[in-house]
Motif scaffolding. Structure first.
Motif, PDB file in Angstrom:
ATOM      1  N   THR A   1       0.934  -1.168  -0.042  1.00  0.00           N
ATOM      2  CA  THR A   1       0.057   0.003  -0.136  1.00  0.00           C
ATOM      3  C   THR A   1       1.030   1.308   0.015  1.00  0.00           C
ATOM      4  OG1 THR A   1      -1.835  -1.036   1.053  1.00  0.00           O
ATOM      5  CG2 THR A   1      -1.908   1.214   1.331  1.00  0.00           C
ATOM      6  N   ARG A   2       1.928   1.198   0.751  1.00  0.00           N
ATOM      7  CA  ARG A   2       2.811   2.469   0.868  1.00  0.00           C
ATOM      8  C   ARG A   2       3.471   2.707  -0.517  1.00  0.00           C
ATOM      9  NH1 ARG A   2       3.274   4.206   5.819  1.00  0.00           N
ATOM     10  NH2 ARG A   2       3.012   2.887   7.789  1.00  0.00           N
ATOM     11  N   ARG A   3       3.599   1.630  -1.339  1.00  0.00           N
ATOM     12  CA  ARG A   3       4.229   1.857  -2.687  1.00  0.00           C
ATOM     13  C   ARG A   3       3.275   2.623  -3.677  1.00  0.00           C
ATOM     14  NH1 ARG A   3       5.933  -3.803  -2.307  1.00  0.00           N
ATOM     15  NH2 ARG A   3       3.904  -4.285  -3.776  1.00  0.00           N
ATOM     16  N   VAL A   4       2.025   2.922  -3.519  1.00  0.00           N
ATOM     17  CA  VAL A   4       1.200   3.370  -4.292  1.00  0.00           C
ATOM     18  C   VAL A   4       1.125   5.029  -4.175  1.00  0.00           C
ATOM     19  CG1 VAL A   4      -1.207   3.840  -4.885  1.00  0.00           C
ATOM     20  CG2 VAL A   4      -0.497   1.403  -3.998  1.00  0.00           C
ATOM     21  N   ALA A   5       1.533   5.534  -5.396  1.00  0.00           N
ATOM     22  CA  ALA A   5       1.381   6.933  -5.311  1.00  0.00           C
ATOM     23  C   ALA A   5       0.425   7.724  -4.961  1.00  0.00           C
ATOM     24  CB  ALA A   5       1.987   7.565  -6.542  1.00  0.00           C
ATOM     25  N   GLY A   6       0.332   8.757  -4.099  1.00  0.00           N
ATOM     26  CA  GLY A   6      -0.745   9.442  -3.534  1.00  0.00           C
ATOM     27  C   GLY A   6      -1.165   9.150  -2.237  1.00  0.00           C
ATOM     28  N   VAL A   7      -0.911   7.908  -1.459  1.00  0.00           N
ATOM     29  CA  VAL A   7      -1.084   7.499  -0.211  1.00  0.00           C
ATOM     30  C   VAL A   7      -0.514   8.566   0.806  1.00  0.00           C
ATOM     31  CG1 VAL A   7      -1.006   5.605   1.394  1.00  0.00           C
ATOM     32  CG2 VAL A   7      -1.636   5.221  -0.833  1.00  0.00           C
ATOM     33  N   LYS A   8      -1.261   9.169   1.576  1.00  0.00           N
ATOM     34  CA  LYS A   8      -0.900  10.132   2.728  1.00  0.00           C
ATOM     35  C   LYS A   8      -0.683   9.299   3.945  1.00  0.00           C
ATOM     36  CE  LYS A   8      -3.353  14.117   1.019  1.00  0.00           C
ATOM     37  NZ  LYS A   8      -4.530  15.325   1.460  1.00  0.00           N
ATOM     38  N   ALA A   9      -1.308   8.575   4.387  1.00  0.00           N
ATOM     39  CA  ALA A   9      -1.264   7.604   5.465  1.00  0.00           C
ATOM     40  C   ALA A   9      -2.009   6.381   5.406  1.00  0.00           C
ATOM     41  CB  ALA A   9      -1.724   8.628   6.689  1.00  0.00           C
ATOM     42  N   ILE A  10      -1.458   5.460   6.211  1.00  0.00           N
ATOM     43  CA  ILE A  10      -2.375   4.223   6.266  1.00  0.00           C
ATOM     44  C   ILE A  10      -2.939   3.971   7.649  1.00  0.00           C
ATOM     45  CG2 ILE A  10      -2.229   1.724   6.038  1.00  0.00           C
ATOM     46  CD1 ILE A  10       0.260   2.240   4.186  1.00  0.00           C
ATOM     47  N   ALA A  11      -4.190   3.659   7.846  1.00  0.00           N
ATOM     48  CA  ALA A  11      -4.856   3.173   8.967  1.00  0.00           C
ATOM     49  C   ALA A  11      -5.046   1.604   8.802  1.00  0.00           C
ATOM     50  CB  ALA A  11      -6.142   3.793   9.314  1.00  0.00           C
ATOM     51  N   GLU A  12      -3.987   0.729   9.600  1.00  0.00           N
ATOM     52  CA  GLU A  12      -3.966  -0.625   9.283  1.00  0.00           C
ATOM     53  C   GLU A  12      -4.929  -1.346  10.426  1.00  0.00           C
ATOM     54  OE1 GLU A  12      -3.324  -4.259   9.365  1.00  0.00           O
ATOM     55  OE2 GLU A  12      -1.428  -3.892   9.924  1.00  0.00           O
ATOM     56  N   GLU A  13      -5.754  -1.826   9.847  1.00  0.00           N
ATOM     57  CA  GLU A  13      -6.679  -2.866  10.784  1.00  0.00           C
ATOM     58  C   GLU A  13      -6.813  -4.245  10.291  1.00  0.00           C
ATOM     59  OE1 GLU A  13     -10.409  -0.637  10.765  1.00  0.00           O
ATOM     60  OE2 GLU A  13      -9.576   1.247  11.540  1.00  0.00           O
ATOM     61  N   ILE A  14      -5.951  -4.580   9.702  1.00  0.00           N
ATOM     62  CA  ILE A  14      -6.007  -6.076   9.225  1.00  0.00           C
ATOM     63  C   ILE A  14      -5.663  -6.892  10.486  1.00  0.00           C
ATOM     64  CG2 ILE A  14      -4.896  -7.726   7.877  1.00  0.00           C
ATOM     65  CD1 ILE A  14      -4.225  -5.450   5.823  1.00  0.00           C
ATOM     66  N   LYS A  15      -6.444  -8.065  10.424  1.00  0.00           N
ATOM     67  CA  LYS A  15      -6.428  -9.131  11.567  1.00  0.00           C
ATOM     68  C   LYS A  15      -5.822 -10.249  10.970  1.00  0.00           C
ATOM     69  CE  LYS A  15     -10.349  -7.169  14.378  1.00  0.00           C
ATOM     70  NZ  LYS A  15     -11.567  -7.552  14.893  1.00  0.00           N
ATOM     71  N   VAL A  16      -4.753 -11.036  11.851  1.00  0.00           N
ATOM     72  CA  VAL A  16      -4.334 -12.274  11.509  1.00  0.00           C
ATOM     73  C   VAL A  16      -5.213 -13.490  11.823  1.00  0.00           C
ATOM     74  CG1 VAL A  16      -2.316 -13.738  11.748  1.00  0.00           C
ATOM     75  CG2 VAL A  16      -1.865 -11.381  11.536  1.00  0.00           C
ATOM     76  N   ARG A  17      -5.671 -14.136  10.962  1.00  0.00           N
ATOM     77  CA  ARG A  17      -6.598 -15.320  11.504  1.00  0.00           C
ATOM     78  C   ARG A  17      -6.047 -16.616  10.941  1.00  0.00           C
ATOM     79  NH1 ARG A  17     -12.398 -15.124   8.897  1.00  0.00           N
ATOM     80  NH2 ARG A  17     -10.929 -15.469   7.169  1.00  0.00           N
ATOM     81  N   PHE A  18      -5.793 -17.548  12.056  1.00  0.00           N
ATOM     82  CA  PHE A  18      -5.142 -18.696  11.460  1.00  0.00           C
ATOM     83  C   PHE A  18      -6.212 -19.593  10.829  1.00  0.00           C
ATOM     84  CE2 PHE A  18      -2.543 -17.170  14.774  1.00  0.00           C
ATOM     85  CZ  PHE A  18      -1.380 -16.884  14.250  1.00  0.00           C
ATOM     86  N   ALA A  19      -6.045 -20.820   9.956  1.00  0.00           N
ATOM     87  CA  ALA A  19      -6.692 -21.632   9.166  1.00  0.00           C
ATOM     88  C   ALA A  19      -7.595 -22.231  10.270  1.00  0.00           C
ATOM     89  CB  ALA A  19      -6.140 -22.436   8.397  1.00  0.00           C
ATOM     90  N   SER A  20      -7.166 -22.527  11.335  1.00  0.00           N
ATOM     91  CA  SER A  20      -8.073 -23.143  12.250  1.00  0.00           C
ATOM     92  C   SER A  20      -9.343 -22.610  13.114  1.00  0.00           C
ATOM     93  CB  SER A  20      -7.114 -23.810  13.333  1.00  0.00           C
ATOM     94  OG  SER A  20      -6.572 -22.764  14.121  1.00  0.00           O
TER      95      SER A  20
END
Length: 218
Positions: free
Chosen positions: A55-74
């Protein structure tokens, strides 16, 4: 030239799709004035970091609010879109649910069912099926029962259904029809008898509404 939020959102989604180390299927992207919010689920912590880096590689991105959660297969799959898909799959397997006539919306675990069916039991079965899915926190049932032309002997059909019930005194229940509405009155000796009467009324063709005014006299 400054990108619009919609253009930036499209570019971020394209970059996530392009990044081989990220499964973008369960990642949501929202953009507000150049600030990108990432949400959803990934399978590993490195994948989460890779999504942020892409996401940071994309031109025009000012800031990132990262709310992704890690969820295991189980772990159970309880994202809104996963709940919706499982409900639709369950509908397609259930012969009592006209899946092509019901729309499913899920927001934060709340399920909203809309559409029109021919029979009350179809509406009831859809509601019960949706409630069996893990992750569902509530159901808003907006399904309508269509008003089909009622048979001229609708009252006779309901009375006959009452008489077939061993636990119900048909003579103690009154039936009045008004269009697609059936009004039940009279008295019975137990709550179970009242439920039998109401179920019999709903099973008649053309019934879209039942007003149960039966009194239980102990």
């Amino acid at each position: 030239m400054k990108k619009s939020d919609s253009e930036l959102q499209r570019d971020v989604m394209a970059e996530l799709e392009w990044e081989p180390s990220v499964d973008h299927a369960d990642i949501g992207v929202a953009v507000n004035d150049g600030v990108v919010t990432l949400s959803g689920y990934v399978g590993t912590y490195p994948e989460k970091m890779a999504a942020e880096k892409a996401t940071r590689r994309v031109a025009g991105v000012k800031a990132i609010a990262e709310e992704i959660k890690v969820r295991f297969a189980s772990q159970p799959k309880t994202a809104d879109h996963e709940i919706a898909k499982r409900i639709l799959d369950l509908f397609s397997w259930n012969v009592f649910v006209p899946a092509d006539r019901i729309t499913v919306k899920v927001e934060h675990g709340w399920v909203t069912l809309t559409g029109t069916v021919d029979w009350f039991y179809q509406r009831n079965e859809a509601r019960k099926a949706a409630g069996r899915i893990s992750g569902v926190v509530g159901i808003n049932d907006l399904i309508k029962v269509s008003e089909m032309p009622m048979a001229h002997d609708i009252k006779d059909r309901i009375v006959a259904a009452f008489k077939r019930q061993a636990n119900l005194d048909a003579k103690s229940v009154t039936v009045v029809t008004d269009g697609g509405t059936v009004k039940l009155g009279g008295s019975v000796k137990a709550w179970n008898e009242r439920r039998i009467a109401e179920r019999a009324a709903w099973s008649a063709p053309g019934v879209s509404r039942v007003e149960d005014n039966i009194v239980v006299s102990f």
